[in-house]
Design a protein around this motif. Structure first.
Motif, PDB file in Angstrom:
ATOM      1  N   PHE A 322       0.848  -1.188   0.000  1.00 60.82           N
ATOM      2  CA  PHE A 322       0.000   0.000   0.000  1.00 60.82           C
ATOM      3  C   PHE A 322       0.883   1.236   0.000  1.00 60.82           C
ATOM      4  CE2 PHE A 322      -3.087   2.927   2.290  1.00 60.82           C
ATOM      5  CZ  PHE A 322      -3.871   3.124   1.163  1.00 60.82           C
ATOM      6  N   ARG A 323       0.646   2.114  -0.957  1.00 63.36           N
ATOM      7  CA  ARG A 323       1.428   3.345  -1.079  1.00 63.36           C
ATOM      8  C   ARG A 323       0.542   4.530  -0.704  1.00 63.36           C
ATOM      9  NH1 ARG A 323       3.138   7.301  -5.450  1.00 63.36           N
ATOM     10  NH2 ARG A 323       5.377   7.643  -5.158  1.00 63.36           N
ATOM     11  N   ASN A 324       0.790   5.083   0.455  1.00 60.32           N
ATOM     12  CA  ASN A 324       0.022   6.252   0.889  1.00 60.32           C
ATOM     13  C   ASN A 324       0.933   7.407   1.277  1.00 60.32           C
ATOM     14  OD1 ASN A 324       1.092   5.296   3.238  1.00 60.32           O
ATOM     15  ND2 ASN A 324      -0.832   5.232   4.386  1.00 60.32           N
ATOM     16  N   ASP A 325       2.198   7.314   0.837  1.00 56.47           N
ATOM     17  CA  ASP A 325       3.173   8.359   1.128  1.00 56.47           C
ATOM     18  C   ASP A 325       4.200   8.342   0.001  1.00 56.47           C
ATOM     19  OD1 ASP A 325       5.174  10.025   2.082  1.00 56.47           O
ATOM     20  OD2 ASP A 325       5.031   9.313   4.144  1.00 56.47           O
ATOM     21  N   THR A 326       4.347   9.476  -0.671  1.00 54.48           N
ATOM     22  CA  THR A 326       5.255   9.525  -1.818  1.00 54.48           C
ATOM     23  C   THR A 326       6.720   9.590  -1.407  1.00 54.48           C
ATOM     24  OG1 THR A 326       5.092  11.951  -1.908  1.00 54.48           O
ATOM     25  CG2 THR A 326       3.528  10.673  -3.243  1.00 54.48           C
ATOM     26  N   THR A 327       6.990   9.776  -0.121  1.00 50.00           N
ATOM     27  CA  THR A 327       8.375   9.922   0.323  1.00 50.00           C
ATOM     28  C   THR A 327       9.025   8.603   0.716  1.00 50.00           C
ATOM     29  OG1 THR A 327       7.746  10.329   2.639  1.00 50.00           O
ATOM     30  CG2 THR A 327       7.851  12.238   1.160  1.00 50.00           C
ATOM     31  N   VAL A 328       8.241   7.525   0.803  1.00 51.92           N
ATOM     32  CA  VAL A 328       8.787   6.220   1.190  1.00 51.92           C
ATOM     33  C   VAL A 328       8.254   5.155   0.240  1.00 51.92           C
ATOM     34  CG1 VAL A 328       9.003   6.850   3.620  1.00 51.92           C
ATOM     35  CG2 VAL A 328       6.896   5.785   2.811  1.00 51.92           C
ATOM     36  N   GLU A 329       8.881   4.005   0.288  1.00 56.08           N
ATOM     37  CA  GLU A 329       8.419   2.893  -0.521  1.00 56.08           C
ATOM     38  C   GLU A 329       7.082   2.370   0.016  1.00 56.08           C
ATOM     39  OE1 GLU A 329       9.822   1.334  -3.391  1.00 56.08           O
ATOM     40  OE2 GLU A 329      10.741   3.334  -3.322  1.00 56.08           O
ATOM     41  N   PRO A 330       6.259   1.761  -0.831  1.00 52.51           N
ATOM     42  CA  PRO A 330       4.989   1.190  -0.349  1.00 52.51           C
ATOM     43  C   PRO A 330       5.244   0.180   0.766  1.00 52.51           C
ATOM     44  CG  PRO A 330       5.076   1.172  -2.747  1.00 52.51           C
ATOM     45  CD  PRO A 330       6.444   1.551  -2.276  1.00 52.51           C
ATOM     46  N   TYR A 331       4.387   0.177   1.777  1.00 53.94           N
ATOM     47  CA  TYR A 331       4.623  -0.756   2.869  1.00 53.94           C
ATOM     48  C   TYR A 331       3.874  -2.069   2.629  1.00 53.94           C
ATOM     49  CZ  TYR A 331       0.107   0.605   4.990  1.00 53.94           C
ATOM     50  OH  TYR A 331      -1.221   0.845   5.247  1.00 53.94           O
ATOM     51  N   PRO A 332       4.472  -3.193   3.015  1.00 52.43           N
ATOM     52  CA  PRO A 332       3.859  -4.507   2.791  1.00 52.43           C
ATOM     53  C   PRO A 332       2.616  -4.683   3.653  1.00 52.43           C
ATOM     54  CG  PRO A 332       6.208  -4.699   3.251  1.00 52.43           C
ATOM     55  CD  PRO A 332       5.801  -3.302   3.606  1.00 52.43           C
ATOM     56  N   GLN A 333       1.667  -5.428   3.126  1.00 54.25           N
ATOM     57  CA  GLN A 333       0.454  -5.770   3.877  1.00 54.25           C
ATOM     58  C   GLN A 333       0.366  -7.278   3.995  1.00 54.25           C
ATOM     59  OE1 GLN A 333      -2.194  -3.632   1.162  1.00 54.25           O
ATOM     60  NE2 GLN A 333      -2.972  -2.488   2.893  1.00 54.25           N
ATOM     61  N   GLN A 334      -0.199  -7.728   5.090  1.00 51.66           N
ATOM     62  CA  GLN A 334      -0.262  -9.160   5.363  1.00 51.66           C
ATOM     63  C   GLN A 334      -1.671  -9.566   5.753  1.00 51.66           C
ATOM     64  OE1 GLN A 334       2.441 -10.333   8.419  1.00 51.66           O
ATOM     65  NE2 GLN A 334       2.060 -12.522   8.184  1.00 51.66           N
ATOM     66  N   LEU A 335      -2.193 -10.574   5.078  1.00 47.06           N
ATOM     67  CA  LEU A 335      -3.481 -11.128   5.468  1.00 47.06           C
ATOM     68  C   LEU A 335      -3.341 -11.832   6.813  1.00 47.06           C
ATOM     69  CD1 LEU A 335      -4.971 -12.788   2.242  1.00 47.06           C
ATOM     70  CD2 LEU A 335      -5.569 -10.593   3.254  1.00 47.06           C
ATOM     71  N   ALA A 336      -4.417 -11.840   7.563  1.00 48.55           N
ATOM     72  CA  ALA A 336      -4.410 -12.564   8.827  1.00 48.55           C
ATOM     73  C   ALA A 336      -4.123 -14.043   8.573  1.00 48.55           C
ATOM     74  CB  ALA A 336      -5.763 -12.405   9.525  1.00 48.55           C
ATOM     75  N   SER A 337      -3.244 -14.605   9.383  1.00 45.46           N
ATOM     76  CA  SER A 337      -2.879 -16.036   9.331  1.00 45.46           C
ATOM     77  C   SER A 337      -2.208 -16.433   8.022  1.00 45.46           C
ATOM     78  CB  SER A 337      -4.097 -16.935   9.583  1.00 45.46           C
ATOM     79  OG  SER A 337      -5.020 -16.891   8.502  1.00 45.46           O
ATOM     80  N   CYS A 338      -1.548 -15.483   7.358  1.00 45.28           N
ATOM     81  CA  CYS A 338      -0.786 -15.818   6.156  1.00 45.28           C
ATOM     82  C   CYS A 338       0.483 -14.976   6.135  1.00 45.28           C
ATOM     83  CB  CYS A 338      -1.599 -15.581   4.883  1.00 45.28           C
ATOM     84  SG  CYS A 338      -0.976 -16.506   3.452  1.00 45.28           S
ATOM     85  N   SER A 339       1.496 -15.463   5.444  1.00 44.47           N
ATOM     86  CA  SER A 339       2.756 -14.750   5.351  1.00 44.47           C
ATOM     87  C   SER A 339       2.636 -13.581   4.385  1.00 44.47           C
ATOM     88  CB  SER A 339       3.859 -15.701   4.884  1.00 44.47           C
ATOM     89  OG  SER A 339       3.529 -16.229   3.608  1.00 44.47           O
ATOM     90  N   PHE A 340       3.645 -12.708   4.336  1.00 51.62           N
ATOM     91  CA  PHE A 340       3.654 -11.622   3.368  1.00 51.62           C
ATOM     92  C   PHE A 340       3.595 -12.188   1.954  1.00 51.62           C
ATOM     93  CE2 PHE A 340       5.622  -9.189   6.893  1.00 51.62           C
ATOM     94  CZ  PHE A 340       4.741  -8.129   6.908  1.00 51.62           C
ATOM     95  N   ASP A 341       4.365 -13.237   1.743  1.00 55.64           N
ATOM     96  CA  ASP A 341       4.356 -13.936   0.460  1.00 55.64           C
ATOM     97  C   ASP A 341       3.347 -15.071   0.590  1.00 55.64           C
ATOM     98  OD1 ASP A 341       5.028 -14.776  -2.076  1.00 55.64           O
ATOM     99  OD2 ASP A 341       6.730 -15.974  -1.397  1.00 55.64           O
ATOM    100  N   CYS A 342       2.066 -14.740   0.391  1.00 54.16           N
ATOM    101  CA  CYS A 342       0.962 -15.653   0.720  1.00 54.16           C
ATOM    102  C   CYS A 342       0.660 -16.599  -0.441  1.00 54.16           C
ATOM    103  CB  CYS A 342      -0.285 -14.837   1.052  1.00 54.16           C
ATOM    104  SG  CYS A 342      -1.680 -15.816   1.630  1.00 54.16           S
ATOM    105  N   PRO A 343       0.728 -17.900  -0.237  1.00 54.79           N
ATOM    106  CA  PRO A 343       0.356 -18.838  -1.311  1.00 54.79           C
ATOM    107  C   PRO A 343      -1.048 -18.531  -1.827  1.00 54.79           C
ATOM    108  CG  PRO A 343       1.366 -20.014   0.524  1.00 54.79           C
ATOM    109  CD  PRO A 343       1.148 -18.601   0.986  1.00 54.79           C
ATOM    110  N   LEU A 344      -1.210 -18.613  -3.121  1.00 59.80           N
ATOM    111  CA  LEU A 344      -2.491 -18.242  -3.726  1.00 59.80           C
ATOM    112  C   LEU A 344      -3.634 -19.053  -3.142  1.00 59.80           C
ATOM    113  CD1 LEU A 344      -4.140 -16.669  -5.795  1.00 59.80           C
ATOM    114  CD2 LEU A 344      -3.547 -18.416  -7.499  1.00 59.80           C
TER     115      LEU A 344
END
Length: 420
Positions: A322-344
């Protein structure tokens, strides 16, 4: 000392980048809010009316165009090498709500993403090229404009929300400012409508227009809090999952199906990105259905990114940013009970409860239930009325029935001593 929250963010970003580097990016969904705009409307006592805005109410400003152009440049940098340098109609599809500000935002964004090169330059001094943006009429929009109307079940959920103790406590807490702003603006305001005044004042302040004396920093902060609370009431706060099934789940369903379709290797498949130009409520409705809702209004040009990766053995995974600030890189979001790299497969399983299998039926279920209750109530009332009428008629008939004379005594005559 580095704050723990920042350290966690940096570690999470590092993990995401490492995971992404080991897999191949195959598809991206980009959803963003339009850029800076003029107010939707003026309040009755507002010193600034529609004529004070160059294009009138609800229109994208020059600043909004710049914000979207910058976002397009960011996307070019992020996906350079994934997307072709030149616009390719088979690689990207763009959809917008049928609103001037979102359509113009999409066009401004695409100007930054696809500056014309080589044969796409049709005017030597013009660093722009026309790119199609698709839309449907607002009356038919069920994908990008929320809350979606004509849904009795959702209306009932909102009615129940307003009856909760928490909602009533908020109403009590902010009643003074609601009354104050209502008196100053010359309109009858509620917890669900006062955000319109904040929106107008916020837009005016962004464009260096002087505010009335009653608009103090404290009042503006309270109005901002009410704006954010209104979003929470619409999509979360109370029975968030049920609301999501009737609102943001519509968009989530479209995204999940798109990810599933793109996960299977297909050498003929050339589509790489789906771009959606919409509103703050669209972003928040999707966040609610993903259960990552923070309740804050996303800023202009805020951008939700959902990326699909596939590894050599064919398994697919999803990463969100999610990118809500142009001064930093977009921050990662994580679904509940899943990793950042969430299996499809896990992504689909976790989001399934927030998606309706039959939206039309689920929306009308409450209406059908109320119809049945009304019918039953009418039948019961009819029966009671019928019994009452029968009872009244029986009493009337009994009183008018002729007597046979058997056992009848003229009591009055005997009492006065008259002989028979």
């Amino acid at each position: 000392m580095v704050p723990l929250a920042l350290l966690f963010f940096l570690m999470a970003a590092s993990v995401c980048e490492k995971a992404a580097a080991e897999k191949k990016l195959v598809f991206v969904v980009v959803l963003y809010r339009h850029g800076d705009r003029s107010p939707i409307k003026a309040y009755p006592t507002d010193p600034y009316q529609e004529s004070d805005w160059p294009q009138g109410f609800g229109q994208l400003s020059e600043e909004g165009m710049r914000q979207q152009y910058e976002l397009g440049q960011f996307l070019r940098k992020r996906y350079d090498g994934f997307l072709s340098q030149s616009y390719d109609r088979y690689e990207i599809v763009i959809r917008s709500t049928d609103s001037d500000r979102t359509l113009m935002s999409a066009e401004s964004n695409l100007a930054g993403l696809y500056p014309p090169t080589d044969q796409q330059v049709f005017m030597p001094d013009l660093k722009w090229q026309p790119i199609p943006v698709h839309t449907v009429s607002l009356s038919e929009e069920r994908l990008l404009k929320f809350p979606v109307g004509n849904c009795p079940a959702y209306d009932q959920l909102m009615k129940d929300t307003r009856e909760t103790e928490e909602y009533q406590n908020v109403l009590i807490k902010y009643q003074d400012v609601i009354t104050l702003v209502g008196n100053k603006t010359g309109q009858n305001l509620t917890l669900g409508t006062i955000w319109t005044v904040y929106d107008t004042l916020f837009c005016e302040s962004k464009h260096n227009m002087s505010a009335p004396d009653w608009v103090t920093p404290a009042v503006m902060e309270q109005l901002r809090e009410l704006r954010d609370l209104d979003f929470q009431f619409l999509f979360g706060f109370y029975k968030q999952r049920e609301k999501s099934r009737l609102q943001g789940g519509l968009l989530l369903d479209k995204i999940v199906k798109g990810l599933s379709n793109m996960a299977a290797p297909d050498p003929k498949q050339r589509l790489k990105m789906e771009m959606l130009s919409a509103h703050d409520s669209t972003v928040l409705a999707l966040h609610a259905s993903l259960d990552v809702l923070n309740g804050r209004q996303p800023p202009y040009a805020a951008c939700q990114i959902i990326e699909l990766y596939r590894d050599d053995n064919g398994s697919a995974s999803v990463m969100m940013f999610f990118r809500n600030d142009t001064t930093v890189e977009p921050y990662p979001q994580q679904l509940a009970s899943c990793s950042f790299d969430c299996p499809l497969e896990e992504f689909i399983r976790i989001t399934k409860p927030y998606i309706s299998d039959d939206w039309d039926k689920e929306c009308q279920e409450h209406s059908e239930g109320r119809d049945k209750e009304v019918i039953i109530s009418l039948v019961v009332a009819g029966c009671l009325l019928f019994l009452l009428v029968v009872a009244i008629l029986s009493v009337i008939c009994w009183r008018k029935r002729p007597f046979s004379g058997q056992g009848y005594h003229h009591v009055a005559s005997r009492e006065v001593g008259v002989e028979s």
